[in-house]
Design an enzyme around this catalytic site. Structure first.
Site, mmCIF file in Angstrom:
data_model
loop_
_atom_site.group_PDB
_atom_site.id
_atom_site.type_symbol
_atom_site.label_atom_id
_atom_site.label_comp_id
_atom_site.label_asym_id
_atom_site.label_seq_id
_atom_site.Cartn_x
_atom_site.Cartn_y
_atom_site.Cartn_z
ATOM 1 N N LYS A 84 -18.066 -16.036 -10.796
ATOM 2 C CA LYS A 84 -19.058 -16.745 -11.550
ATOM 3 C C LYS A 84 -19.872 -17.412 -10.481
ATOM 4 O O LYS A 84 -19.436 -18.116 -9.604
ATOM 5 C CB LYS A 84 -18.305 -18.002 -12.347
ATOM 6 C CG LYS A 84 -19.092 -18.718 -13.211
ATOM 7 C CD LYS A 84 -19.388 -18.179 -14.459
ATOM 8 C CE LYS A 84 -20.404 -18.843 -15.313
ATOM 9 N NZ LYS A 84 -22.031 -18.337 -15.005
ATOM 10 N N LYS B 144 -22.071 -15.238 -6.392
ATOM 11 C CA LYS B 144 -23.605 -15.921 -5.945
ATOM 12 C C LYS B 144 -24.305 -14.783 -5.607
ATOM 13 O O LYS B 144 -23.866 -13.721 -5.268
ATOM 14 C CB LYS B 144 -23.569 -16.926 -5.027
ATOM 15 C CG LYS B 144 -24.872 -17.798 -4.906
ATOM 16 C CD LYS B 144 -24.689 -18.839 -5.812
ATOM 17 C CE LYS B 144 -25.960 -19.713 -6.108
ATOM 18 N NZ LYS B 144 -25.762 -20.719 -6.931
ATOM 19 N N ASP C 131 -30.286 -20.446 -10.725
ATOM 20 C CA ASP C 131 -30.385 -21.525 -9.543
ATOM 21 C C ASP C 131 -31.561 -21.381 -9.322
ATOM 22 O O ASP C 131 -32.485 -21.453 -10.008
ATOM 23 C CB ASP C 131 -29.529 -20.628 -8.447
ATOM 24 C CG ASP C 131 -29.087 -21.549 -7.188
ATOM 25 O OD1 ASP C 131 -28.472 -22.539 -7.309
ATOM 26 O OD2 ASP C 131 -29.791 -21.461 -6.283
ATOM 27 N N THR D 181 -26.325 -29.941 -15.073
ATOM 28 C CA THR D 181 -26.064 -30.287 -13.525
ATOM 29 C C THR D 181 -26.574 -31.572 -12.902
ATOM 30 O O THR D 181 -25.848 -32.348 -12.609
ATOM 31 C CB THR D 181 -26.648 -29.284 -12.487
ATOM 32 O OG1 THR D 181 -26.438 -27.861 -12.872
ATOM 33 C CG2 THR D 181 -26.291 -29.296 -10.937
HETATM 34 P P1 NAP Z 1 -35.252 -25.301 -9.260
HETATM 35 O O1 NAP Z 1 -35.356 -25.600 -10.596
HETATM 36 O O2 NAP Z 1 -35.945 -23.994 -8.817
HETATM 37 O O3 NAP Z 1 -35.822 -26.341 -8.394
HETATM 38 C C1 NAP Z 1 -35.703 -26.474 -6.889
HETATM 39 C C2 NAP Z 1 -36.778 -27.771 -6.425
HETATM 40 O O4 NAP Z 1 -36.331 -28.111 -5.137
HETATM 41 C C3 NAP Z 1 -38.118 -27.217 -6.758
HETATM 42 O O5 NAP Z 1 -38.956 -28.692 -7.019
HETATM 43 C C4 NAP Z 1 -38.403 -27.176 -5.252
HETATM 44 O O6 NAP Z 1 -39.870 -27.222 -4.951
HETATM 45 C C5 NAP Z 1 -37.634 -28.099 -4.572
HETATM 46 N N1 NAP Z 1 -37.546 -27.791 -3.138
HETATM 47 C C6 NAP Z 1 -37.193 -26.736 -2.410
HETATM 48 N N2 NAP Z 1 -37.049 -26.786 -1.273
HETATM 49 C C7 NAP Z 1 -37.549 -28.058 -1.009
HETATM 50 C C8 NAP Z 1 -37.438 -28.671 0.167
HETATM 51 N N3 NAP Z 1 -37.332 -28.311 1.327
HETATM 52 N N4 NAP Z 1 -37.604 -30.086 0.053
HETATM 53 C C9 NAP Z 1 -37.930 -30.574 -1.106
HETATM 54 N N5 NAP Z 1 -37.951 -30.076 -2.384
HETATM 55 C C10 NAP Z 1 -37.832 -28.539 -2.068
HETATM 56 O O7 NAP Z 1 -33.677 -25.268 -8.624
HETATM 57 P P2 NAP Z 1 -32.511 -26.205 -9.156
HETATM 58 O O8 NAP Z 1 -31.676 -25.356 -10.157
HETATM 59 O O9 NAP Z 1 -33.002 -27.519 -9.379
HETATM 60 O O10 NAP Z 1 -31.640 -26.211 -7.846
HETATM 61 C C11 NAP Z 1 -31.479 -27.175 -6.707
HETATM 62 C C12 NAP Z 1 -30.374 -27.148 -6.027
HETATM 63 O O11 NAP Z 1 -29.355 -27.459 -6.629
HETATM 64 C C13 NAP Z 1 -30.307 -25.947 -5.512
HETATM 65 O O12 NAP Z 1 -29.311 -26.205 -4.113
HETATM 66 C C14 NAP Z 1 -29.341 -25.438 -6.250
HETATM 67 O O13 NAP Z 1 -28.244 -24.419 -5.439
HETATM 68 C C15 NAP Z 1 -28.131 -26.629 -6.780
HETATM 69 N N6 NAP Z 1 -27.794 -26.290 -7.961
HETATM 70 C C16 NAP Z 1 -28.314 -25.932 -9.240
HETATM 71 C C17 NAP Z 1 -27.549 -25.765 -10.269
HETATM 72 C C18 NAP Z 1 -28.179 -25.453 -11.712
HETATM 73 O O14 NAP Z 1 -27.580 -25.576 -12.612
HETATM 74 N N7 NAP Z 1 -29.580 -25.230 -11.590
HETATM 75 C C19 NAP Z 1 -26.204 -25.857 -10.132
HETATM 76 C C20 NAP Z 1 -25.469 -26.429 -9.015
HETATM 77 C C21 NAP Z 1 -26.197 -26.480 -8.008
HETATM 78 P P3 NAP Z 1 -40.876 -26.022 -4.726
HETATM 79 O O15 NAP Z 1 -41.293 -25.673 -6.202
HETATM 80 O O16 NAP Z 1 -41.724 -26.372 -3.830
HETATM 81 O O17 NAP Z 1 -40.154 -24.763 -4.197
#
Ligand code: NAP
Length: 450
Positions: free
Chosen positions: A93, A129, A169, A212
């Protein structure tokens, strides 16, 4: 960071040799193995059964070609991955990431972390993943759909509701999950809970979108309360990113009495001393899929600054990195400490470098590591799987309550393990050990395949 245990040094050397140049994966493995020093001393049975030698090697690693046609009729080729890391306690998962930086190292680091995170939730889920180096930015809906369909055409051969259940993700939200689910159903002629994060009309769970970010705040609240008798009330909060995790962390931190003053994307950050207006952010990011710089054009008194890393120079009490790996380094951690930060909890996966974690821990900052603090997303995915299995839907309040209970439990099992193994309050060590032991005992019980 040298290992005290010769055995752990040997395991790490072999991981280095087998995965040359895979910096993110090696970083994640080193952190977990370092935490396991007291376990190695206390559990020779696990060492004898080669549990640690086995857990660092994915059970299966799939790499495949994804070809699709863009709006101009040109053929595009991307690379797809799925790491099926460990199935000792349940079906694999873990999410799917679409970002140009995706490579074997990133997928392996995320899959490895997922083993321990999923174990901490208390739900029966193994670790996996996947993703692709496809860049969704600037693509039309038609291009996104064609990519997702091509990606699933191969992935569907390897997943299933009782085998491997992917989710979202970075770059994968409701739209992408919908396209992938539709393609899986078309190809396999079955309607099952093979993906989580589905839309509410076709098997999704209420509160999965929020999970999350909400879960991160529930974990942080418990950490603040139990370790320093503190809360979000009246605290200034800085959150990086402006995607799914950042948006719902902002919402919950605000509901709990905090004032979120900054958000970012990979181009820059916004600062709003009056507190972020989340309706404006949701319109920009969720509806228009535009850049966060738009916020400063629409909200009087707010500022936009080019360069995302400057966000850590803002004075705050609580910092929640919610963007991506290694987005917060040792110097930036020093800046946060100098500005009086009391707690840091990771919404993103491995956002703090090892140097940053050391700075926080040496300066008495409460630190919630990703595999504990951001486990709310996968926990709620687990609840979505349960609802799919019993063909029933719980209310938002029911799911939210279960999520809150799970996050409180994760804090306590991490804290208790840190105490039991001699480093009270070190939640990095505690989360790694608590997550590891359950999987290790299951591996021990299931024997070794020669
Ligand atoms: P997302 O909806 O795609 O959003 C990612 C965000 O981070 C976007 O605003 C992106 O901006 C920004 N970003 C990327 N690189 C960056 C940087 N170097 N500095 C500042 N901002 C940056 O993704 P998400 O689901 O929120 O995931 C974010 C993190 O949480 C990841 O590490 C992911 O693995 C973790 N996570 C997510 C979940 C989940 O349920 N979604 C669960 C556990 C962990 P841009 O548009 O400019 O790329």
């Amino acid at each position: 960071m040298a290992f005290k245990s010769e055995y752990l040094a040997k395991v790490y050397a072999s991981v280095e040799k087998r995965n040359p140049g895979e910096a993110e994966f090696l970083q994640a493995v080193k952190e977990v193995l370092t935490s396991l020093e007291p376990v190695v001393a206390a559990r020779p049975d696990l060492v004898k059964a080669g549990v640690i030698d086995r857990i660092v090697e994915p059970e299966r690693f799939i790499q495949f070609r994804v070809s699709w046609v863009d709006d101009n009729g040109n053929v595009q080729v991307n690379r797809g991955f799925r790491a099926q890391f460990n199935s000792a306690i349940g079906p694999y998962k873990g999410g799917l990431r679409l970002h140009p930086s995706v490579c074997a190292s990133v997928i392996k680091f995320l899959g490895f972390e997922q083993i321990f995170k999923n174990s901490l939730t208390g739900l029966p889920m193994g670790g996996g993943k996947g993703g692709s180096d496809f860049d969704p930015k600037g693509k039309s809906d038609g291009e996104i759909m064609r990519f997702c369909q091509s990606f699933m055409t191969e992935l569907c051969k390897h997943i299933g509701a009782d085998t491997d259940v992917p989710a979202g993700d970075i770059g994968v939200g409701g739209r992408e999950i919908g396209f992938m689910f539709g393609q899986y159903k078309r190809l396999r002629n079955e309607f099952t809970g093979v993906l989580t994060g589905k839309g509410l009309t076709y098997g999704g769970s209420l509160a999965r979108t929020e999970a999350t970010g909400y879960g991160l705040c529930y974990f942080t609240s418990e950490m603040l309360k139990c370790m320093k008798n503190e809360s979000f009330k009246g605290k200034t909060v800085v959150i990086s990113g402006s995607g799914n995790v950042a948006i719902y962390a902002t919402q919950k931190a605000t509901e709990l009495g905090g004032k979120v003053v900054a958000l970012s994307d990979s181009n820059g950050y916004i600062y709003d001393k009056n507190g972020i207006n989340l309706d404006v952010v949701k319109q920009i990011k969720e509806v228009e899929r535009a850049r966060i710089s738009e916020y400063a054009k629409r909200v009087p008194g707010s500022e936009y600054h080019e360069g995302c890393r400057g966000i850590w120079s803002i004075k705050c009490d609580i910092a929640l990195p919610c963007a991506t790996q290694n987005e917060l380094n040792g110097d930036e951690a020093q800046m946060l400490v100098k500005n009086g930060v009391i707690a840091v909890a990771e919404g993103a996966n491995m956002p703090s470098t090892p140097e940053a974690v050391e700075v926080f821990q040496k300066n008495g900052v409460m630190f919630g590591p990703a595999k504990a603090a951001n486990a709310g997303g996968v926990a709620t995915s687990g609840l979505e799987m349960s609802q799919n299995s019993i063909r029933y839907s719980w209310t938002f309040e029911e799911v939210d309550k279960k999520l809150n209970d799970i996050m409180v439990n994760i804090f306590h099992s991490s804290y208790d393990a840190s105490k039991k193994f001699g480093s009270e309050g070190d939640l990095v060590m505690g989360a790694n050990i608590a997550g590891f032991l359950k999987v290790a005992d299951a591996m021990l019980a299931q024997g070794i395949a020669y």
